[in-house]
Design a protein around this motif. Structure first.
Motif, PDB file in Angstrom:
ATOM      1  N   SER A 119       0.842  -1.193   0.000  1.00 17.27           N
ATOM      2  CA  SER A 119       0.000   0.000   0.000  1.00 17.27           C
ATOM      3  C   SER A 119       0.881   1.249   0.000  1.00 17.27           C
ATOM      4  CB  SER A 119      -0.893  -0.016   1.247  1.00 17.27           C
ATOM      5  OG  SER A 119      -1.674   1.133   1.306  1.00 17.27           O
ATOM      6  N   PHE A 120       0.714   2.092  -1.037  1.00 16.67           N
ATOM      7  CA  PHE A 120       1.564   3.273  -1.197  1.00 16.67           C
ATOM      8  C   PHE A 120       0.757   4.470  -1.653  1.00 16.67           C
ATOM      9  CE2 PHE A 120       4.612  -0.120  -1.796  1.00 16.67           C
ATOM     10  CZ  PHE A 120       5.716   0.341  -1.100  1.00 16.67           C
ATOM     11  N   ASN A 121       1.253   5.646  -1.326  1.00 12.04           N
ATOM     12  CA  ASN A 121       0.761   6.883  -1.917  1.00 12.04           C
ATOM     13  C   ASN A 121       1.437   6.970  -3.294  1.00 12.04           C
ATOM     14  OD1 ASN A 121       0.407   9.531  -2.751  1.00 12.04           O
ATOM     15  ND2 ASN A 121       0.565  10.355  -0.687  1.00 12.04           N
ATOM     16  N   SER A 122       0.661   7.163  -4.344  1.00 14.24           N
ATOM     17  CA  SER A 122       1.212   7.113  -5.706  1.00 14.24           C
ATOM     18  C   SER A 122       2.340   8.117  -5.947  1.00 14.24           C
ATOM     19  CB  SER A 122       0.110   7.321  -6.736  1.00 14.24           C
ATOM     20  OG  SER A 122      -0.449   8.604  -6.618  1.00 14.24           O
ATOM     21  N   THR A 123       2.338   9.241  -5.248  1.00 16.64           N
ATOM     22  CA  THR A 123       3.395  10.245  -5.456  1.00 16.64           C
ATOM     23  C   THR A 123       4.695   9.868  -4.759  1.00 16.64           C
ATOM     24  OG1 THR A 123       2.661  11.548  -3.567  1.00 16.64           O
ATOM     25  CG2 THR A 123       1.732  12.126  -5.732  1.00 16.64           C
ATOM     26  N   GLU A 124       4.648   8.826  -3.940  1.00 18.00           N
ATOM     27  CA  GLU A 124       5.844   8.410  -3.194  1.00 18.00           C
ATOM     28  C   GLU A 124       6.455   7.118  -3.729  1.00 18.00           C
ATOM     29  OE1 GLU A 124       4.477   8.241   0.844  1.00 18.00           O
ATOM     30  OE2 GLU A 124       4.212  10.406   0.958  1.00 18.00           O
ATOM     31  N   ILE A 125       5.881   6.566  -4.792  1.00 17.54           N
ATOM     32  CA  ILE A 125       6.387   5.306  -5.336  1.00 17.54           C
ATOM     33  C   ILE A 125       7.726   5.536  -6.038  1.00 17.54           C
ATOM     34  CG2 ILE A 125       5.977   3.466  -7.028  1.00 17.54           C
ATOM     35  CD1 ILE A 125       3.004   3.753  -6.468  1.00 17.54           C
TER      36      ILE A 125
END
Length: 160
Positions: free
Chosen positions: A58-64
């Motif tokens: 589970s990730f924030n898309s801007t932090e991938i």
């Protein structure tokens, strides 16, 4: 004695030279609308990490952050830009592409690497045209001219 004249440039200083350069640019860009990441379930290390700590999925898309084997890690949007050609399906059209990278890894905040299996991305390509004209007359501040022969020896450029 060689006398020199310092003067403002004139149009005839460019006789036989290129004075005006016209540049036509096209800026192509992908706008990523949606994506789905799937990990390689056959990769033992990836499976082990995901089973041990399900929160790594589970990730924030801007932090991938993604790393291709043999390359430095980069932001996900830059990775997508390397793998999705802008305009390949036209401009202003919503498109979908499935990527199956061979050796790409999602890098977790604690620097573990999960091998990617498949990435499905929905995007829209745009194109922006920009014309630019450069006139050498606007770039030159002064000309050093030989007083006796009239030959231009040097052009002093403006500080940009």
């Amino acid at each position: 004695m060689g006398l020199k004249l310092i003067r403002r440039p004139r149009g005839d200083d460019w006789d036989g030279c290129i004075q005006i350069v016209n540049i036509q640019m096209k800026f192509l860009r992908n706008h990523y609308l949606d994506f789905k990441l799937e990990f390689d379930g056959k990769d033992h290390v990836t499976r082990e990490i995901a089973e041990k700590d399900p929160s790594v999925r589970s990730f924030n898309s801007t932090e991938i952050v993604i790393r291709d084997e043999g390359h430095e890690p980069c932001a996900f949007n830059l990775w997508l830009d390397r793998h999705v050609s802008a305009g390949s399906d036209g401009f202003g059209v919503e498109s979908q592409k499935t990527l199956v990278p061979k050796n790409s890894y999602l890098v977790t905040p604690d620097n573990q690497e999960l091998k990617l299996g498949r990435v499905v991305v929905t995007y829209m390509s745009t194109q922006f045209d920009q014309d630019l004209q450069i006139d050498a007359m606007n770039l030159v501040e002064a000309v050093l001219q030989d007083f006796s022969s009239g030959e231009v020896e040097h052009m002093h450029h403006k500080n940009a």
